[in-house]
Scaffold this active site. Structure first.
Site, PDB file in Angstrom:
ATOM      1  N   ASN A  10       0.853  -1.192   0.000  1.00  0.00           N
ATOM      2  CA  ASN A  10       0.000   0.000   0.000  1.00  0.00           C
ATOM      3  C   ASN A  10       0.891   1.246   0.000  1.00  0.00           C
ATOM      4  OD1 ASN A  10      -1.429   2.288   1.124  1.00  0.00           O
ATOM      5  ND2 ASN A  10      -3.068   0.894   1.664  1.00  0.00           N
ATOM      6  N   ASP A  55      -0.140   4.524  -0.002  1.00  0.00           N
ATOM      7  CA  ASP A  55      -0.821   5.754   0.418  1.00  0.00           C
ATOM      8  C   ASP A  55       0.090   6.715   1.178  1.00  0.00           C
ATOM      9  OD1 ASP A  55      -3.264   4.984  -0.647  1.00  0.00           O
ATOM     10  OD2 ASP A  55      -3.964   4.085   1.219  1.00  0.00           O
ATOM     11  N   HIS A  56       0.932   6.147   2.058  1.00  0.00           N
ATOM     12  CA  HIS A  56       1.734   7.033   2.906  1.00  0.00           C
ATOM     13  C   HIS A  56       2.772   7.827   2.120  1.00  0.00           C
ATOM     14  CE1 HIS A  56      -0.306   5.907   6.366  1.00  0.00           C
ATOM     15  NE2 HIS A  56       0.542   5.081   6.940  1.00  0.00           N
ATOM     16  N   HIS A  72      -5.803   3.695  -1.441  1.00  0.00           N
ATOM     17  CA  HIS A  72      -7.141   3.975  -0.909  1.00  0.00           C
ATOM     18  C   HIS A  72      -7.515   5.398  -1.308  1.00  0.00           C
ATOM     19  CE1 HIS A  72      -9.860   3.948   2.966  1.00  0.00           C
ATOM     20  NE2 HIS A  72     -10.502   4.377   1.893  1.00  0.00           N
ATOM     21  N   ARG A 123      -9.653   8.068  -0.668  1.00  0.00           N
ATOM     22  CA  ARG A 123     -10.596   8.448   0.385  1.00  0.00           C
ATOM     23  C   ARG A 123     -11.483   9.592  -0.068  1.00  0.00           C
ATOM     24  NH1 ARG A 123     -10.430   7.423   5.809  1.00  0.00           N
ATOM     25  NH2 ARG A 123      -9.013   5.751   6.404  1.00  0.00           N
ATOM     26  N   ARG A 160      -7.155  12.482   1.292  1.00  0.00           N
ATOM     27  CA  ARG A 160      -6.052  12.915   2.157  1.00  0.00           C
ATOM     28  C   ARG A 160      -4.706  12.322   1.752  1.00  0.00           C
ATOM     29  NH1 ARG A 160      -7.309   9.525   7.613  1.00  0.00           N
ATOM     30  NH2 ARG A 160      -9.334  10.479   7.377  1.00  0.00           N
ATOM     31  N   HIS A 161      -4.727  11.214   1.020  1.00  0.00           N
ATOM     32  CA  HIS A 161      -3.417  10.766   0.506  1.00  0.00           C
ATOM     33  C   HIS A 161      -3.437  10.728  -1.022  1.00  0.00           C
ATOM     34  CE1 HIS A 161      -5.528   7.133   1.833  1.00  0.00           C
ATOM     35  NE2 HIS A 161      -5.147   7.299   3.065  1.00  0.00           N
ATOM     36  N   GLU A 169      -8.745   0.433  -2.826  1.00  0.00           N
ATOM     37  CA  GLU A 169      -9.576   0.400  -1.613  1.00  0.00           C
ATOM     38  C   GLU A 169     -10.511   1.592  -1.678  1.00  0.00           C
ATOM     39  OE1 GLU A 169      -7.335   0.526   1.985  1.00  0.00           O
ATOM     40  OE2 GLU A 169      -6.332  -1.354   1.569  1.00  0.00           O
ATOM     41  N   THR A 199      -6.916   5.791  10.282  1.00  0.00           N
ATOM     42  CA  THR A 199      -6.791   4.734   9.292  1.00  0.00           C
ATOM     43  C   THR A 199      -8.055   3.875   9.407  1.00  0.00           C
ATOM     44  OG1 THR A 199      -5.427   2.889   8.515  1.00  0.00           O
ATOM     45  CG2 THR A 199      -5.493   3.239  10.889  1.00  0.00           C
ATOM     46  N   THR A 200      -8.233   2.934   8.487  1.00  0.00           N
ATOM     47  CA  THR A 200      -9.428   2.100   8.540  1.00  0.00           C
ATOM     48  C   THR A 200      -9.464   1.381   9.890  1.00  0.00           C
ATOM     49  OG1 THR A 200      -8.969   1.736   6.220  1.00  0.00           O
ATOM     50  CG2 THR A 200     -10.746   0.445   7.181  1.00  0.00           C
ATOM     51  N   GLU A 221     -10.803  -9.855   2.604  1.00  0.00           N
ATOM     52  CA  GLU A 221      -9.558  -9.481   3.271  1.00  0.00           C
ATOM     53  C   GLU A 221      -9.852  -9.498   4.764  1.00  0.00           C
ATOM     54  OE1 GLU A 221      -7.428  -5.971   1.976  1.00  0.00           O
ATOM     55  OE2 GLU A 221      -6.455  -5.789   3.938  1.00  0.00           O
ATOM     56  N   HIS A 262      -3.769  -5.187   7.660  1.00  0.00           N
ATOM     57  CA  HIS A 262      -3.893  -4.097   8.624  1.00  0.00           C
ATOM     58  C   HIS A 262      -3.027  -4.349   9.843  1.00  0.00           C
ATOM     59  CE1 HIS A 262      -5.418  -0.479  10.424  1.00  0.00           C
ATOM     60  NE2 HIS A 262      -5.881  -0.199   9.233  1.00  0.00           N
ATOM     61  N   GLY A 314       1.087  -1.624   4.406  1.00  0.00           N
ATOM     62  CA  GLY A 314       1.441  -0.256   4.036  1.00  0.00           C
ATOM     63  C   GLY A 314       2.380   0.373   5.043  1.00  0.00           C
ATOM     64  N   HIS A 315       1.827   0.729   6.189  1.00  0.00           N
ATOM     65  CA  HIS A 315       2.547   1.558   7.157  1.00  0.00           C
ATOM     66  C   HIS A 315       3.936   1.020   7.505  1.00  0.00           C
ATOM     67  CE1 HIS A 315       2.800   4.587  10.328  1.00  0.00           C
ATOM     68  NE2 HIS A 315       3.394   3.644  11.022  1.00  0.00           N
TER      69      HIS A 315
HETATM   70  N1  PXP Z   1      -5.883  -3.397   4.268  1.00  0.00           N
HETATM   71  C1  PXP Z   1      -6.819  -2.424   4.365  1.00  0.00           C
HETATM   72  C2  PXP Z   1      -8.205  -2.748   3.961  1.00  0.00           C
HETATM   73  C3  PXP Z   1      -6.487  -1.136   4.814  1.00  0.00           C
HETATM   74  O1  PXP Z   1      -7.425  -0.174   4.876  1.00  0.00           O
HETATM   75  C4  PXP Z   1      -5.139  -0.862   5.137  1.00  0.00           C
HETATM   76  C5  PXP Z   1      -4.742   0.512   5.558  1.00  0.00           C
HETATM   77  O2  PXP Z   1      -4.887   1.397   4.516  1.00  0.00           O
HETATM   78  C6  PXP Z   1      -4.203  -1.900   5.016  1.00  0.00           C
HETATM   79  C7  PXP Z   1      -4.605  -3.161   4.598  1.00  0.00           C
HETATM   80  C8  PXP Z   1      -2.756  -1.691   5.331  1.00  0.00           C
HETATM   81  O3  PXP Z   1      -2.632  -1.461   6.707  1.00  0.00           O
HETATM   82  P1  PXP Z   1      -1.235  -1.000   7.287  1.00  0.00           P
HETATM   83  O4  PXP Z   1      -0.969   0.371   6.739  1.00  0.00           O
HETATM   84  O5  PXP Z   1      -1.453  -0.998   8.769  1.00  0.00           O
HETATM   85  O6  PXP Z   1      -0.218  -1.993   6.839  1.00  0.00           O
END
Ligand code: PXP
Length: 236
Positions: free
Chosen positions: A6, A8-9, A42, A44, A48-49, A69, A99-100, A150, A190, A212-213
């Site tokens: 992911n 996004d960041h 994602h 949104r 925001r990203h 997403e 975050t979600t 997921e 997540h 992602g993070h």
């Molecule tokens: N899966 C979903 C559905 C998410 O919303 C996110 C966060 O955007 C992730 C996975 C990735 O989570 P993380 O950034 O904590 O790895």
């Protein structure tokens, strides 16, 4: 097990200065070059990203699998059908969240959801639902013609003791087995990171993890060394 990254960041960091760098599309290409099986973003409601332009560029650039997403809104449905990612993942979205925060409440939205998915099924765009690892949600996902679930691993990631973590992992494992038995593909995501990911290698029903993070946070620190050296080479 495959890895979807992911990005996004990267866009969050770019947006902090309102400039062009770092470019989330360049990050996506690097992730693919290193072996990522897919790129996740994602879009949104508050952008925001990543923004609409990023999404269009990602669609052009990504050659593995683009996973969009999104919240279950008419606006996002139109954008997704026009963009044609290989996969959409429906997530609940609250404007104020960082975050979600949890899985999609399928029981509450079932009728709307089943209608919402029809054009995606017709267009051959795969659909994943981000859900809690619970049997009832998995059954409804299959009934609504999702291709994939997921499983939310955020609760697992938050557990403090290894005993609690093992218990939550078992819940995820059972959910994965059940989802496979109903013909659904299974991914997980997540809060997964370098320290808590290992046990997932043993859950063969989970084909892919979405992270992602942890990856972007680590990239900043591992990359900083080279970035500082490069600047020193220039100025000295
Ligand atoms: N899966 C979903 C559905 C998410 O919303 C996110 C966060 O955007 C992730 C996975 C990735 O989570 P993380 O950034 O904590 O790895």
């Amino acid at each position: 097990m495959r890895l979807a990254v992911n990005i996004d960041h990267i866009a969050t960091l770019r947006n902090a200065r309102g400039e062009q760098e770092p470019d989330p599309i360049a990050a996506a290409l690097l992730a693919e070059k290193c072996g990522a099986a897919g790129i996740v973003c994602h879009l949104r409601e508050d952008r925001r990203h990543i923004n609409d332009h990023d999404l269009a560029r990602l669609r052009q650039a990504v050659t593995t699998k683009l996973d969009l997403e999104m919240a279950m809104t008419p606006e996002l449905q139109q954008i997704a059908l026009k963009t044609r990612p290989e996969l959409i993942t429906l997530v609940p979205e609250k404007r104020e969240e960082l975050t979600t925060e949890g899985g999609f409440d399928i029981a509450r939205h079932y009728e709307v959801l089943a209608e919402y998915l029809k054009p995606f099924n017709a267009e051959g765009i795969e659909v994943s639902l981000f859900i809690e690892p619970e049997k009832s949600a998995i059954e409804l996902a299959a009934r609504a013609s999702a291709d994939m679930v997921e499983l939310h691993t955020g609760v697992y990631a938050q557990k403090q003791s290894s005993e609690e973590q093992t218990k939550e992992l078992q819940r995820i494992r059972e959910a994965a087995i059940y989802a496979r038995s109903l013909g659904l593909k299974v991914v997980a995501g997540h809060g997964l990171n370098y320290l808590n990911i290992a046990p997932f290698r043993d859950i063969s029903e989970i084909e892919e993890v979405s992270i992602g993070h942890a990856i972007i946070a680590r990239a900043v620190l591992t990359g900083l060394e080279e970035a500082v050296r490069e600047m020193l080479r220039i100025i000295q």
